[in-house]
Design an enzyme around this catalytic site. Structure first.
Site, PDB file in Angstrom:
ATOM      1  N   SER A 113       1.024  -1.049   0.044  1.00  0.00           N
ATOM      2  CA  SER A 113       0.037  -0.146   0.071  1.00  0.00           C
ATOM      3  C   SER A 113       0.959   1.123   0.064  1.00  0.00           C
ATOM      4  CB  SER A 113      -1.104  -0.086   1.225  1.00  0.00           C
ATOM      5  OG  SER A 113      -1.912   0.936   0.910  1.00  0.00           O
ATOM      6  N   HIS A 114       0.735   2.068   1.003  1.00  0.00           N
ATOM      7  CA  HIS A 114       1.381   3.410   1.196  1.00  0.00           C
ATOM      8  C   HIS A 114       3.033   3.312   1.425  1.00  0.00           C
ATOM      9  CE1 HIS A 114      -0.062   2.188   4.931  1.00  0.00           C
ATOM     10  NE2 HIS A 114       0.782   2.945   5.509  1.00  0.00           N
ATOM     11  N   LYS A 126      -1.707  -9.984   0.694  1.00  0.00           N
ATOM     12  CA  LYS A 126      -2.849  -9.822   0.971  1.00  0.00           C
ATOM     13  C   LYS A 126      -3.883 -10.794   0.249  1.00  0.00           C
ATOM     14  CE  LYS A 126      -5.298  -6.033   0.429  1.00  0.00           C
ATOM     15  NZ  LYS A 126      -6.365  -4.899   0.609  1.00  0.00           N
ATOM     16  N   ASP A 278      -2.854   6.346  -3.461  1.00  0.00           N
ATOM     17  CA  ASP A 278      -1.767   5.515  -3.165  1.00  0.00           C
ATOM     18  C   ASP A 278      -1.009   4.348  -3.907  1.00  0.00           C
ATOM     19  OD1 ASP A 278      -3.823   3.681  -2.303  1.00  0.00           O
ATOM     20  OD2 ASP A 278      -3.019   3.077  -0.453  1.00  0.00           O
ATOM     21  N   ASP A 280      -1.453   1.132  -3.805  1.00  0.00           N
ATOM     22  CA  ASP A 280      -2.385   0.336  -4.620  1.00  0.00           C
ATOM     23  C   ASP A 280      -3.955   0.798  -4.797  1.00  0.00           C
ATOM     24  OD1 ASP A 280      -3.014   0.761  -1.858  1.00  0.00           O
ATOM     25  OD2 ASP A 280      -3.814  -1.299  -1.579  1.00  0.00           O
ATOM     26  N   ASP A 282      -6.224   2.393  -3.166  1.00  0.00           N
ATOM     27  CA  ASP A 282      -7.206   2.363  -2.333  1.00  0.00           C
ATOM     28  C   ASP A 282      -7.632   3.717  -1.546  1.00  0.00           C
ATOM     29  OD1 ASP A 282      -5.457   1.784  -0.605  1.00  0.00           O
ATOM     30  OD2 ASP A 282      -6.343   0.010   0.071  1.00  0.00           O
ATOM     31  N   ARG A 283      -6.450   4.413  -1.556  1.00  0.00           N
ATOM     32  CA  ARG A 283      -6.837   5.838  -0.620  1.00  0.00           C
ATOM     33  C   ARG A 283      -7.017   6.957  -1.528  1.00  0.00           C
ATOM     34  NH1 ARG A 283      -2.617   5.649   4.512  1.00  0.00           N
ATOM     35  NH2 ARG A 283      -2.991   3.522   5.046  1.00  0.00           N
ATOM     36  N   LYS A 377     -11.924   0.019   0.089  1.00  0.00           N
ATOM     37  CA  LYS A 377     -11.965   1.313  -0.220  1.00  0.00           C
ATOM     38  C   LYS A 377     -11.346   1.626  -1.494  1.00  0.00           C
ATOM     39  CE  LYS A 377      -7.551   2.385   2.727  1.00  0.00           C
ATOM     40  NZ  LYS A 377      -7.261   0.987   3.221  1.00  0.00           N
TER      41      LYS A 377
HETATM   42  C1  VG1 Z   1      -3.404   2.083   8.044  1.00  0.00           C
HETATM   43  C2  VG1 Z   1      -4.628   2.733   8.547  1.00  0.00           C
HETATM   44  C3  VG1 Z   1      -5.848   2.117   8.426  1.00  0.00           C
HETATM   45  C4  VG1 Z   1      -6.169   1.408   7.022  1.00  0.00           C
HETATM   46  C5  VG1 Z   1      -4.704   0.487   6.700  1.00  0.00           C
HETATM   47  C6  VG1 Z   1      -4.632  -0.021   5.452  1.00  0.00           C
HETATM   48  O1  VG1 Z   1      -3.469   1.175   9.387  1.00  0.00           O
HETATM   49  O2  VG1 Z   1      -4.668   3.572   9.770  1.00  0.00           O
HETATM   50  O3  VG1 Z   1      -6.973   2.856   8.418  1.00  0.00           O
HETATM   51  O4  VG1 Z   1      -6.947   0.552   6.937  1.00  0.00           O
HETATM   52  O5  VG1 Z   1      -3.448   1.502   6.960  1.00  0.00           O
HETATM   53  O6  VG1 Z   1      -4.553   0.891   4.492  1.00  0.00           O
HETATM   54  P1  VG1 Z   1      -2.554   1.121  10.709  1.00  0.00           P
HETATM   55  O7  VG1 Z   1      -2.689  -0.169  11.393  1.00  0.00           O
HETATM   56  O8  VG1 Z   1      -1.070   1.437  10.203  1.00  0.00           O
HETATM   57  O9  VG1 Z   1      -2.874   2.398  11.448  1.00  0.00           O
HETATM   58  V1  VG1 Z   1      -3.647   0.536   3.106  1.00  0.00           V
HETATM   59  O10 VG1 Z   1      -4.066   2.036   2.075  1.00  0.00           O
HETATM   60  O11 VG1 Z   1      -2.264   0.721   3.790  1.00  0.00           O
HETATM   61  O12 VG1 Z   1      -3.842  -1.002   2.844  1.00  0.00           O
HETATM   62 CO    CO Z   2      -3.657   1.303   0.041  1.00  0.00          CO
END
Ligand code: VG1
Ligand code: CO
Length: 544
Positions: A113-114, A126, A278, A280, A282-283, A377
């Site tokens: 992801s990010h 995942k 982001d 992948d 989804d953000r 998302k």
């Molecule tokens: C973070 C965010 C959470 C989100 C998750 C996955 O998790 O706070 O809201 O669902 O990332 O998003 P954490 O446990 O680091 O707070 V993504 O776009 O990274 O799949």
């Molecule tokens: Co993401």
């Protein structure tokens, strides 16, 4: 072609976090590391033989290598067919869309992801289930249990598949179909939004937008949607080529990491609308001309205006937000007379509510918004939703948000992250807070009096499953809140997240700077949690 059974020994650290298993690339490159985890997924799934899976990733370093390995393992494990995004590319929401469209058994998404990518960056795996959503806790726990006792994995010895050519191939007895990464997703967007109204807005000459894909997975999607289908001028999408290291940046759409876009939208001659997504896809981050929309406000504004958008014009069943997300959407739900659910952090907790049609829109403060159209998302979906509302109302982003605050009041909101702090120290800080729940109650700090202090625990209203210790909440008598959580997606040390929220009904005070408005709460958080004492830090590394 030879089917091999390879002896292996378990790794102790394959417990999936908030969103899959995330580790550094060098960790994933350890002999058998990826294979162990993939075999653990297959071992934990009943009746997977002969079934179809979806496979793709965000294009980061190691994506193609991992796809080839997973395909050969799937063939050796008796999977019937795998649908792979062309070039190995599939955004997280597009994967969810394809699982649902073709009613497959599930899917594997390769992304961290990010988190940054590249040879020394992060990688992730995942598993998503047949509703298109992230595997719920009972599935991820089963995978983890398998990973602790794995002794062998199966793999086919075969040549690599050409991932770049759309078509159907054979790997042993398994079929591999390379599919267009964008088309099924674009068709879904066409069914939800008034793309003609958005096209007119984007070609009117009176409205300019910029989409920043941060060199991550949405590049090809955004170009085809905005510059292709919607006729926006070439160059509307910036950083639109997915790169294995995201150009060296954090593919995280926030005010800190999407700085190029932020400078543009807050600069001279700024466009009317800016958006980013982001790694992948989804953000999303939404910006207006010299204006930032917090993700919590974004969810509230989308909910309040959903009736203007074709896919949602018949009303919403309900809404859901993660616990640390501000209560702005709660006020809209109350006015609309619909239910509002509060879930733990992570999209997997929304799945049951969406499946049971209890919620239609969902959101998280971490730049995540989505709906029942998929079970993840969805960054581009949120951006199109905003554009649809702007096209129909003719208002600017800032006008919409300010009018929203006038109607509902403003929830000042901010998250302070202390990244890469010592893990043991962060755990102690949380334990120390837990030990103070009783004495904290009733304590007064200047204007603020603590009404409750607790650990958030969630009982799923659909299947009754319970998730405990999902964040420490300190609530004040005026409705303000501080929440403390440790991240479940980081790969280095620990990340302490401090979420701050206060409610301001008085319109004349809505212009105040967020950090100033939250100043007292920020200090209380530091004092109560003894952040400096435990972590050695006095200031957060990222403020969003
Ligand atoms: C973070 C965010 C959470 C989100 C998750 C996955 O998790 O706070 O809201 O669902 O990332 O998003 P954490 O446990 O680091 O707070 V993504 O776009 O990274 O799949
Ligand atoms: Co993401």
């Amino acid at each position: 072609m030879n089917l091999r059974t390879v002896a292996t020994t378990p790794f102790e650290d394959q417990k999936p976090g908030t969103s899959g298993l995330r580790k550094s690339v060098p960790d994933f490159q350890k002999p058998h590391y990826l294979e162990n985890f993939i075999q653990s997924i297959f071992n934990s799934l009943d009746g997977i033989e002969g079934q179809t899976l979806v496979l793709g990733g965000d294009g980061r370093y190691y994506n193609r290598t991992a796809i080839q390995t997973i395909l050969k393992m799937a063939a050796a494990n008796g999977i019937g067919k795998v649908l792979v995004g062309q070039g190995g590319i599939l955004s997280t929401p597009a994967t969810s869309c394809i699982i649902r469209k073709y009613e497959t058994f599930g899917g594997i998404i390769l992304s961290a992801s990010h988190n940054p990518g590249g040879p020394n960056g992060d990688f992730g795996v995942k598993y998503n289930i047949s509703n298109g959503g992230p595997a719920p806790e009972k599935v991820t726990s089963a995978i983890f249990e398998q990973s602790k006792r794995i002794q062998a994995y199966k793999i086919l010895e075969a040549a690599d598949i050409n991932l770049d050519r759309v078509g159907t191939f054979k790997l042993g007895t398994m079929e591999v179909e390379i599919i267009d990464s964008v088309v099924p997703y674009l068709e879904l967007m066409e069914s939800l939004f008034d793309l003609e109204a958005i096209r007119q807005l984007l070609t009117s000459g009176k409205f300019r937008m910029c989409m920043d894909s941060l060199h991550a997975v949405t590049g090809p999607y955004a170009k085809q949607i905005f510059e292709g289908r919607l006729n926006a001028p070439k160059g509307t999408v910036q950083n639109g080529e997915p790169l294995e290291d995201f150009g060296g940046g954090h593919p995280d759409p926030n005010l800190v990491y999407a700085e190029e876009l932020v400078e543009l939208l807050f600069g001279e001659d700024a466009p009317d609308f800016g958006a980013a997504s982001d790694g992948d896809g989804d953000r999303n981050m939404i910006l207006g001309h010299h204006f930032f929309v917090t993700p919590s406000d974004s969810l509230a504004v989308l909910t309040a205006n959903a009736h203007l958008v074709p896919g949602y014009k018949d009303g919403l069943a309900g809404v859901a937000r993660s616990m640390p997300t501000s209560a702005a959407v709660d006020r809209v739900a109350a006015k609309l007379g619909i239910d509002c659910y509060e879930t733990p952090t992570g999209w997997k907790f929304f799945g049951n509510l969406l499946d049971a049609e209890k919620a239609t829109l969902c959101g998280e403060e971490s730049f995540g918004t989505g709906s029942n159209h998929v079970r993840e998302k969805d960054g581009l979906w949120a951006i199109l939703f905003w554009l649809n509302i702007l096209a129909v109302t003719g208002k600017s982003v800032e006008e919409l948000v300010r009018e929203h605050w006038q109607t509902y009041g403003r929830n000042f909101y901010s998250r302070h992250d202390y990244e890469e702090v010592d893990k043991a120290a962060a755990t102690e800080l949380m334990d120390n807070l837990r030990s103070q729940f009783t004495p904290l109650k009733g304590q007064t700090f200047g204007f603020y009096t603590i009404e409750y202090a607790d650990d958030f625990s969630y009982t799923d209203p659909v299947d009754g499953s319970i998730a405990e210790k999902q964040g420490i909440r300190i609530g004040f008598t005026d409705g303000s809140r501080i929440v403390f959580r440790l991240s479940g997606t980081g790969t280095k040390g620990a990340t302490l997240r401090v979420y701050l929220e206060s409610y301001e009904p008085d319109t004349s005070k809505h212009g105040e700077d967020t950090q100033t408005a939250l100043g007292d709460l920020i200090q209380i958080a530091k004092d109560v949690a003894k952040i400096q004492e435990f972590t050695g830090r006095n200031e957060p590394t990222v403020i969003t």
